[in-house]
Design a protein around this motif. Structure first.
Motif, short mmCIF file in Angstrom:
data_model
loop_
_atom_site.label_atom_id
_atom_site.label_comp_id
_atom_site.label_asym_id
_atom_site.label_seq_id
_atom_site.Cartn_x
_atom_site.Cartn_y
_atom_site.Cartn_z
N UNK A 87 0.83 -1.20 0.00
CA UNK A 87 0.00 0.00 0.00
C UNK A 87 0.87 1.26 0.00
N UNK A 88 1.98 1.21 0.71
CA UNK A 88 2.84 2.38 0.82
C UNK A 88 3.59 2.69 -0.48
N UNK A 89 3.85 1.66 -1.29
CA UNK A 89 4.65 1.90 -2.50
C UNK A 89 3.84 2.63 -3.58
N UNK A 90 2.52 2.66 -3.43
CA UNK A 90 1.69 3.42 -4.37
C UNK A 90 1.67 4.88 -3.94
N UNK A 91 2.31 5.75 -4.72
CA UNK A 91 2.44 7.15 -4.34
C UNK A 91 1.10 7.86 -4.24
N UNK A 92 0.10 7.37 -4.99
CA UNK A 92 -1.21 7.98 -4.94
C UNK A 92 -1.94 7.75 -3.64
N UNK A 93 -1.50 6.77 -2.85
CA UNK A 93 -2.16 6.44 -1.59
C UNK A 93 -1.60 7.21 -0.41
N UNK A 94 -0.55 7.99 -0.63
CA UNK A 94 0.08 8.71 0.47
C UNK A 94 -0.90 9.66 1.15
N UNK A 95 -1.81 10.23 0.37
CA UNK A 95 -2.80 11.17 0.93
C UNK A 95 -3.75 10.47 1.86
N UNK A 96 -3.83 9.13 1.80
CA UNK A 96 -4.76 8.39 2.64
C UNK A 96 -4.14 7.93 3.96
N UNK A 97 -2.83 7.64 3.96
CA UNK A 97 -2.26 7.08 5.19
C UNK A 97 -1.40 8.06 5.98
N UNK A 98 -1.00 9.19 5.39
CA UNK A 98 -0.15 10.13 6.12
C UNK A 98 -1.00 11.24 6.73
N UNK A 99 -0.78 11.58 8.00
CA UNK A 99 -1.58 12.64 8.64
C UNK A 99 -1.49 13.96 7.91
N UNK A 100 -2.59 14.69 7.90
CA UNK A 100 -2.61 16.00 7.26
C UNK A 100 -2.19 17.10 8.21
N UNK A 101 -2.62 16.99 9.47
CA UNK A 101 -2.41 18.10 10.39
C UNK A 101 -1.73 17.71 11.69
N UNK A 102 -2.03 16.51 12.22
CA UNK A 102 -1.55 16.18 13.57
C UNK A 102 -1.07 14.73 13.61
N UNK A 103 0.04 14.53 14.32
CA UNK A 103 0.53 13.18 14.54
C UNK A 103 0.11 12.73 15.93
N UNK A 104 -0.26 11.46 16.03
CA UNK A 104 -0.66 10.87 17.31
C UNK A 104 0.11 9.58 17.50
N UNK A 105 0.69 9.40 18.66
CA UNK A 105 1.51 8.22 18.88
C UNK A 105 2.91 8.38 18.34
N UNK A 106 3.70 7.31 18.36
CA UNK A 106 5.13 7.43 18.04
C UNK A 106 5.50 7.37 16.57
#
Length: 489
Positions: free
Chosen positions: A80-99
């Protein structure tokens, strides 16, 4: 609090630069050199043979579909991570939670809001900050077990305890403010709050639900906090009106709902989800059951899945769409009335958060330690088979099944086509529905419907048909009269 952030701890993924770009050629050469050294230091051939055989024996002794005691919070699967188009789905937009995403520069602005929310939670809890933090610090070994090793290995116990404590307090206060509409009291704008809500249900942004339960239990507002989570999850999963009434009839709440899956997750005699995303997953499904899927039945059902038609093909065959009375995503059924078939589908609202929400739910189902039946994945595949382009989305809207808050039907079709790419669903789910639809397609009434749509779908088709028929009759009469005198002679 602020001293920890001034240190600007940035934990990067292996080989990732601070800008998120691919590693430099120098780093790549270093990785290759380490791999070569590793192969040069391999053990003896006999030891490697023994390692292979022991691995097979270990796999056999492990119970099939054994559910781990603790499901790990982890990163997205590599595919899932190797598809560059999916980055908008798994990476936080505004805030990180956890480590996992902690310390990245682009999330530093949100740290200010987390401090404000955590401070308000501590004030309203009726407890001193050190008393609340002590609970987390004393149990940090247990909380660390909820994360995959690579996700938290770079953090010392005190650093991880502080991250989880601050984020846990902030999340609980955020949910309480969201359900009571009190963000303005903390000078937090609604647009910032909305972005935070989307990041709350990312797979890589999860906190152990056990942590949230501990913090709620220590607060004097335990009951209000628990109720706010119930309301918040219902709002995110669109469980209002008919769906909410259906749940009320069952006398269930999100925490008391006795599903077989939650029973097998029980720890210390109390049913507990792994995290908020798991809680959302449970709320979207009607009695999800974890069981072993028979591979032979999977293969048979796969043939039916491949023959499935889109929404316009169904309508041309005399199958109409109808909204379901509940909002459970797996509540899809087929009924027949005289010459018409009805495909009943739960209502769905599509907005800017839909793609991200379902992508993370499917990624959660793909986690190797989460035994499930891929209900969300199968639902997305089913819905994707109904809509190939904007016209199909329009038909779903007209049937009352789908509400489009994106404005463009093509944008909706693009989201589901994107989500439905390279998925492996559970072919047994909806097998009865697909079998009934295929039977309907083989009937005489279905052929009559298709004949009508093929030749009389246009409003001008019927006049044109009768016009052609009249022309044939007149031509026949003219031919008969032209031949008749000849026959007399």
């Amino acid at each position: 609090m602020e001293e920890l952030y001034r240190r600007n701890i940035v934990i990067r993924e292996a080989g990732e630069t601070s800008s998120g770009q691919s590693p430099t050629p120098m780093i790549q050469k270093g990785i290759r050199r380490r791999a070569v050294r590793q192969y040069k230091s391999l053990p003896s051939t006999e030891s490697m043979f023994k390692m292979v055989m022991e691995a097979g024996e270990t796999a056999k002794t492990k119970p099939p579909n054994a559910i781990p005691k603790i499901q790990k919070i982890q990163k997205f699967a590599f595919l899932l991570r190797e598809n560059k188009g999916f980055k908008k789905y798994y990476e936080p937009r505004a805030v990180s939670l956890g480590p996992i995403h902690y310390g990245k520069p682009k999330y530093q602005l949100a740290e200010k809001y987390k401090l404000i929310l955590a401070s308000e939670f501590i004030k309203e809890s009726g407890k001193a900050i050190d008393e609340l933090y002590k609970k987390v610090e004393e149990n940090i070994k247990e909380l660390r077990e909820y994360y995959e090793e690579d996700a938290a290995k770079d953090y010392p116990d005190k650093g991880l305890a502080w991250i989880l404590f601050l984020d846990g307090c902030a999340i609980l206060q955020y949910i309480y403010c969201a359900t009571n509409n009190t963000f303005e009291n903390l000078n937090i704008k609604h647009d910032c709050a909305f972005l935070g809500q989307q990041d709350l249900f990312l797979l890589e942004n999860q906190l152990p639900y056990r942590l949230l339960k501990w913090l709620m239990k220590l607060s004097v507002k335990k009951k209000e906090l628990k109720e706010s989570i119930d309301i918040f999850i219902k709002n995110v999963s669109d469980k209002k009106s008919e769906g909410h009434q259906a749940e009320s009839k069952k006398g269930e709440s999100l925490h008391s709902k006795e599903t077989p899956h939650e029973q097998r997750l029980s720890m210390d005699g109390e049913r507990k989800p792994t995290h908020l995303l798991h809680l959302l997953w449970t709320s979207l499904l009607d009695n999800p059951i974890s069981k072993k899927v028979d591979s032979s039945s999977q293969e048979n059902s796969k043939q039916d899945w491949q023959s499935y038609r889109n929404v316009q093909d169904l309508q041309h065959a005399g199958i109409w769409l109808k909204p379901c009375k509940t909002t459970f995503l797996n509540d899809i059924s087929y009924t027949r009335s005289c010459f018409i078939g009805y495909l009943t589908i739960p209502k769905m609202k599509v907005d800017n958060s839909t793609g991200q929400k379902f992508f993370n739910l499917m990624a959660f189902e793909m986690c190797p330690d989460f035994i499930n039946n891929y209900e969300i994945t199968s639902y997305i595949c089913f819905l994707n088979s109904l809509m190939n382009h904007a016209d199909h989305v329009m038909e779903l809207r007209k049937a009352g099944v789908l509400q489009n808050f994106l404005g463009s039907d093509q944008a909706v079709a693009k989201i589901f086509n994107e989500l439905g790419t390279n998925l492996v669903p559970n072919y047994n789910i909806y097998s009865d529905v697909r079998a009934d639809i295929d039977k309907h397609h083989q009937t005489l009434k279905s052929r009559m419907f298709r004949f009508y749509h093929d030749y009389f779908d246009s409003p001008w088709s019927i006049p044109a048909f009768f016009g052609i028929l009249l022309e044939l009759v007149l031509t026949g009469i003219q031919t008969w009269f032209s031949v008749k005198p000849t026959s007399r002679s």
